[in-house]
Design a protein around this motif. Structure first.
Motif, PDB file in Angstrom:
ATOM      1  N   LEU A  75       7.694  11.402  -2.838  1.00 47.89           N
ATOM      2  CA  LEU A  75       7.631  10.739  -4.131  1.00 47.89           C
ATOM      3  C   LEU A  75       6.259  11.040  -4.755  1.00 47.89           C
ATOM      4  CD1 LEU A  75       9.291   7.286  -3.415  1.00 47.89           C
ATOM      5  CD2 LEU A  75      10.102   9.031  -5.000  1.00 47.89           C
ATOM      6  N   PRO A  76       6.232  11.495  -6.002  1.00 53.24           N
ATOM      7  CA  PRO A  76       4.979  11.986  -6.602  1.00 53.24           C
ATOM      8  C   PRO A  76       4.137  10.855  -7.187  1.00 53.24           C
ATOM      9  CG  PRO A  76       6.777  12.299  -8.126  1.00 53.24           C
ATOM     10  CD  PRO A  76       7.389  11.688  -6.899  1.00 53.24           C
ATOM     11  N   PHE A  77       3.715   9.922  -6.346  1.00 52.67           N
ATOM     12  CA  PHE A  77       3.020   8.739  -6.843  1.00 52.67           C
ATOM     13  C   PHE A  77       1.756   9.092  -7.625  1.00 52.67           C
ATOM     14  CE2 PHE A  77       5.188   6.588  -3.157  1.00 52.67           C
ATOM     15  CZ  PHE A  77       6.015   5.802  -3.941  1.00 52.67           C
ATOM     16  N   GLU A  78       0.910   9.937  -7.038  1.00 49.64           N
ATOM     17  CA  GLU A  78      -0.364  10.249  -7.697  1.00 49.64           C
ATOM     18  C   GLU A  78      -0.141  10.936  -9.042  1.00 49.64           C
ATOM     19  OE1 GLU A  78      -4.559  12.524  -6.555  1.00 49.64           O
ATOM     20  OE2 GLU A  78      -3.247  11.754  -4.961  1.00 49.64           O
ATOM     21  N   LYS A  79       0.821  11.853  -9.066  1.00 47.48           N
ATOM     22  CA  LYS A  79       1.107  12.565 -10.316  1.00 47.48           C
ATOM     23  C   LYS A  79       1.670  11.616 -11.367  1.00 47.48           C
ATOM     24  CE  LYS A  79       3.204  16.843 -12.012  1.00 47.48           C
ATOM     25  NZ  LYS A  79       3.980  18.060 -11.634  1.00 47.48           N
ATOM     26  N   MET A  80       2.518  10.672 -10.948  1.00 50.27           N
ATOM     27  CA  MET A  80       3.051   9.698 -11.903  1.00 50.27           C
ATOM     28  C   MET A  80       1.935   8.836 -12.486  1.00 50.27           C
ATOM     29  SD  MET A  80       6.791   8.388 -10.544  1.00 50.27           S
ATOM     30  CE  MET A  80       6.260   7.833  -8.924  1.00 50.27           C
ATOM     31  N   GLY A  81       0.976   8.440 -11.644  1.00 51.24           N
ATOM     32  CA  GLY A  81      -0.142   7.649 -12.139  1.00 51.24           C
ATOM     33  C   GLY A  81      -0.955   8.400 -13.170  1.00 51.24           C
ATOM     34  N   ALA A  82      -1.234   9.674 -12.883  1.00 52.98           N
ATOM     35  CA  ALA A  82      -2.007  10.498 -13.817  1.00 52.98           C
ATOM     36  C   ALA A  82      -1.247  10.698 -15.130  1.00 52.98           C
ATOM     37  CB  ALA A  82      -2.335  11.843 -13.182  1.00 52.98           C
ATOM     38  N   LEU A  83       0.049  10.983 -15.027  1.00 51.83           N
ATOM     39  CA  LEU A  83       0.846  11.208 -16.231  1.00 51.83           C
ATOM     40  C   LEU A  83       0.973   9.923 -17.049  1.00 51.83           C
ATOM     41  CD1 LEU A  83       2.483  13.190 -17.892  1.00 51.83           C
ATOM     42  CD2 LEU A  83       4.468  12.703 -16.440  1.00 51.83           C
ATOM     43  N   GLY A  84       0.994   8.786 -16.362  1.00 52.22           N
ATOM     44  CA  GLY A  84       1.024   7.521 -17.079  1.00 52.22           C
ATOM     45  C   GLY A  84      -0.200   7.342 -17.959  1.00 52.22           C
ATOM     46  N   VAL A  85      -1.365   7.682 -17.422  1.00 53.16           N
ATOM     47  CA  VAL A  85      -2.601   7.569 -18.205  1.00 53.16           C
ATOM     48  C   VAL A  85      -2.615   8.589 -19.337  1.00 53.16           C
ATOM     49  CG1 VAL A  85      -5.105   7.897 -18.120  1.00 53.16           C
ATOM     50  CG2 VAL A  85      -3.963   6.543 -16.359  1.00 53.16           C
ATOM     51  N   GLN A  86      -2.159   9.808 -19.067  1.00 51.49           N
ATOM     52  CA  GLN A  86      -2.103  10.823 -20.133  1.00 51.49           C
ATOM     53  C   GLN A  86      -1.206  10.361 -21.277  1.00 51.49           C
ATOM     54  OE1 GLN A  86      -0.795  14.361 -18.111  1.00 51.49           O
ATOM     55  NE2 GLN A  86      -2.747  14.680 -17.080  1.00 51.49           N
ATOM     56  N   THR A  87      -0.068   9.783 -20.920  1.00 56.39           N
ATOM     57  CA  THR A  87       0.861   9.296 -21.943  1.00 56.39           C
ATOM     58  C   THR A  87       0.251   8.129 -22.716  1.00 56.39           C
ATOM     59  OG1 THR A  87       2.731   9.955 -20.552  1.00 56.39           O
ATOM     60  CG2 THR A  87       3.189   8.393 -22.325  1.00 56.39           C
ATOM     61  N   PRO A 115       0.784  -1.239   0.000  1.00 57.68           N
ATOM     62  CA  PRO A 115       0.000   0.000   0.000  1.00 57.68           C
ATOM     63  C   PRO A 115       0.813   1.285   0.000  1.00 57.68           C
ATOM     64  CG  PRO A 115      -0.059  -1.052   2.162  1.00 57.68           C
ATOM     65  CD  PRO A 115       0.578  -2.032   1.217  1.00 57.68           C
ATOM     66  N   PHE A 116       2.135   1.204   0.203  1.00 56.15           N
ATOM     67  CA  PHE A 116       2.955   2.408   0.230  1.00 56.15           C
ATOM     68  C   PHE A 116       2.744   3.266  -1.016  1.00 56.15           C
ATOM     69  CE2 PHE A 116       7.505   3.865  -0.733  1.00 56.15           C
ATOM     70  CZ  PHE A 116       7.302   5.108  -0.167  1.00 56.15           C
ATOM     71  N   ALA A 117       2.646   2.637  -2.181  1.00 58.43           N
ATOM     72  CA  ALA A 117       2.566   3.379  -3.437  1.00 58.43           C
ATOM     73  C   ALA A 117       1.166   3.379  -4.047  1.00 58.43           C
ATOM     74  CB  ALA A 117       3.566   2.801  -4.440  1.00 58.43           C
ATOM     75  N   VAL A 118       0.154   3.155  -3.208  1.00 57.72           N
ATOM     76  CA  VAL A 118      -1.201   2.995  -3.733  1.00 57.72           C
ATOM     77  C   VAL A 118      -1.699   4.248  -4.447  1.00 57.72           C
ATOM     78  CG1 VAL A 118      -2.425   3.774  -1.662  1.00 57.72           C
ATOM     79  CG2 VAL A 118      -3.467   2.036  -3.150  1.00 57.72           C
ATOM     80  N   ASP A 119      -1.094   5.418  -4.168  1.00 53.40           N
ATOM     81  CA  ASP A 119      -1.527   6.640  -4.838  1.00 53.40           C
ATOM     82  C   ASP A 119      -1.258   6.608  -6.340  1.00 53.40           C
ATOM     83  OD1 ASP A 119      -2.674   7.833  -2.674  1.00 53.40           O
ATOM     84  OD2 ASP A 119      -0.990   9.140  -2.196  1.00 53.40           O
ATOM     85  N   ILE A 120      -0.369   5.725  -6.795  1.00 52.62           N
ATOM     86  CA  ILE A 120      -0.207   5.560  -8.246  1.00 52.62           C
ATOM     87  C   ILE A 120      -1.531   5.122  -8.860  1.00 52.62           C
ATOM     88  CG2 ILE A 120       0.791   4.069 -10.028  1.00 52.62           C
ATOM     89  CD1 ILE A 120       3.427   4.199  -8.609  1.00 52.62           C
ATOM     90  N   ILE A 121      -2.182   4.150  -8.232  1.00 50.08           N
ATOM     91  CA  ILE A 121      -3.468   3.671  -8.746  1.00 50.08           C
ATOM     92  C   ILE A 121      -4.512   4.772  -8.676  1.00 50.08           C
ATOM     93  CG2 ILE A 121      -5.331   2.023  -8.357  1.00 50.08           C
ATOM     94  CD1 ILE A 121      -3.262   0.003  -7.418  1.00 50.08           C
ATOM     95  N   LYS A 122      -4.522   5.531  -7.575  1.00 53.56           N
ATOM     96  CA  LYS A 122      -5.495   6.626  -7.445  1.00 53.56           C
ATOM     97  C   LYS A 122      -5.306   7.661  -8.547  1.00 53.56           C
ATOM     98  CE  LYS A 122      -7.358  10.108  -4.267  1.00 53.56           C
ATOM     99  NZ  LYS A 122      -7.451  11.128  -5.338  1.00 53.56           N
ATOM    100  N   GLY A 123      -4.053   8.078  -8.774  1.00 50.34           N
ATOM    101  CA  GLY A 123      -3.795   9.068  -9.816  1.00 50.34           C
ATOM    102  C   GLY A 123      -4.183   8.577 -11.182  1.00 50.34           C
TER     103      GLY A 123
END
Length: 355
Positions: A316-328, A89-97
């Motif tokens: 660590l910008p987990f949520e932002k990385m998740g969002a940028l991953g989807v944008q890309t 769960p440490f990096a769960v914000d990737i999924i949220k983003g």
């Protein structure tokens, strides 16, 4: 039949309702139902008939067959994400983003878990199966997300659709990735310590070969060089990425020099190590930040926000990385060019009370 209002009955909703059922219930042809549900603009269907069909859809609980629709249109509105994060769960914000951005784009995520990576590596068989299962659902693209920044080998079948890596990079150098700017994070941490007047800075490092350790240490050295200083190699100690590892490394640093020549600040390359460093500092009768300032990295909130004093750290910008991953991924699935094979995301400093 299920009662709704006095004198009115409608069928109990059942799974597997078809267009034929809707047509029969509304007293129209199946073609008329198809035209209405697909919003066919040139269909000569009266408003009264449209209303009757839409009411039948609601009352029967009809849902379109997503698989058939995807097969016909070659679009599913689904992205797949293969990740070990569901068990870490440490990096769960990737999924949220990623999920929030996908929703803004009217896309949805199908999540397939894989084993958490360890010293040997993830369970490749499970990852292969997870990727294959997502492709069977006709996802338009894939995201591959990792708990910690590292090189990975993605299942070969991922190359069948556009694929973007998040918080990791393709060891074979073929797929685009979104990763944290580790060097920038290390630089901003040491710049903050220099701003506070510290010039003797100790570094509690991670495993020195992983990307986070390499980048964060490079950033620390860059910040010192700009200030005309060098990092004393005697003040750099690597340890396990745990509280115990941080405690042991801090003890070695603090006991290496007489107090007057020792460090006045510690840069800990993750928050768990910073937690251990707190104990080592306090055992020696020293105060934070009065005698020694401490900065962490990661922003593990259950640690950073509840230490006393609260820990200043780099997030660590987990949520932002998740969002940028989807944008890309959206750009790739639309056939648009992307800016770079690897995109760096800034790691911001979160000021609390330990500096």
């Amino acid at each position: 039949m299920a009662k709704t209002t006095p004198g009115e009955t409608v069928p109990v909703r059942q799974r597997g309702v078809t267009m034929k059922d809707v047509a029969k219930y509304a007293g129209v042809s199946r073609t008329a139902v198809s035209f209405v549900l697909s919003n066919r603009e040139n269909a000569s269907i009266s408003e009264e008939t449209r209303n009757r069909i839409n009411e039948a859809v609601q009352e029967l609980g009809y849902r379109p067959n997503a698989g058939a629709r995807a097969l016909a249109s070659q679009r599913s509105d689904w992205y797949g994400i293969v990740t070990e994060i569901v068990t870490a769960p440490f990096a769960v914000d990737i999924i949220k983003g990623a999920q929030d951005q996908a929703w803004l784009d009217r896309r949805f995520l199908l999540i397939a878990p894989s084993d958490q990576a360890d010293a040997v590596g993830p369970n490749q068989g499970l990852e292969d199966a997870a990727t294959e299962k997502l492709l069977e659902q006709r996802v338009e693209g894939l995201l591959y997300a990792a708990t910690f920044h590292r090189g990975v080998h993605v299942p070969a079948s991922a190359n069948e659709v556009p694929t973007v890596l998040i918080n990791c990079f393709d060891a074979d150098g073929k797929l685009p990735s979104i990763v944290p700017d580790e060097r920038g994070g290390g630089r901003i941490a040491v710049e903050r310590l220099l701003q506070a007047g510290h010039t003797r800075i100790g570094v509690i490092n991670l495993d020195p070969v992983i990307p986070a350790a390499v980048g964060r240490l490079e950033g620390a050295r860059e910040a010192l060089a700009v200030a005309g200083l060098e990092l004393d190699p005697e003040l750099v100690v690597s340890g396990y990425a745990t509280a115990d590892g941080g405690y042991e490394a801090a003890c070695r640093i603090l006991d290496r020099y007489p107090r007057q020549d020792g460090p006045t600040a510690l840069f800990c390359l993750n928050d768990r190590m910073a937690m251990g460093a707190y104990d080592a500092i306090k055992e020696r009768g020293l105060t934070i930040p009065g005698d020694i300032a401490v900065i962490g990295f990661d922003n593990q909130e259950l640690i950073a926000a509840y230490l006393r004093p609260k820990l200043t750290t780099v997030a660590l910008p987990f949520e932002k990385m998740g969002a940028l991953g989807v944008q890309t991924l959206a750009a790739l699935t639309a056939g648009q060019p992307i800016l770079a094979d690897q995109q760096l995301v800034d790691c911001p400093l979160l000021e609390r009370s330990s500096v």
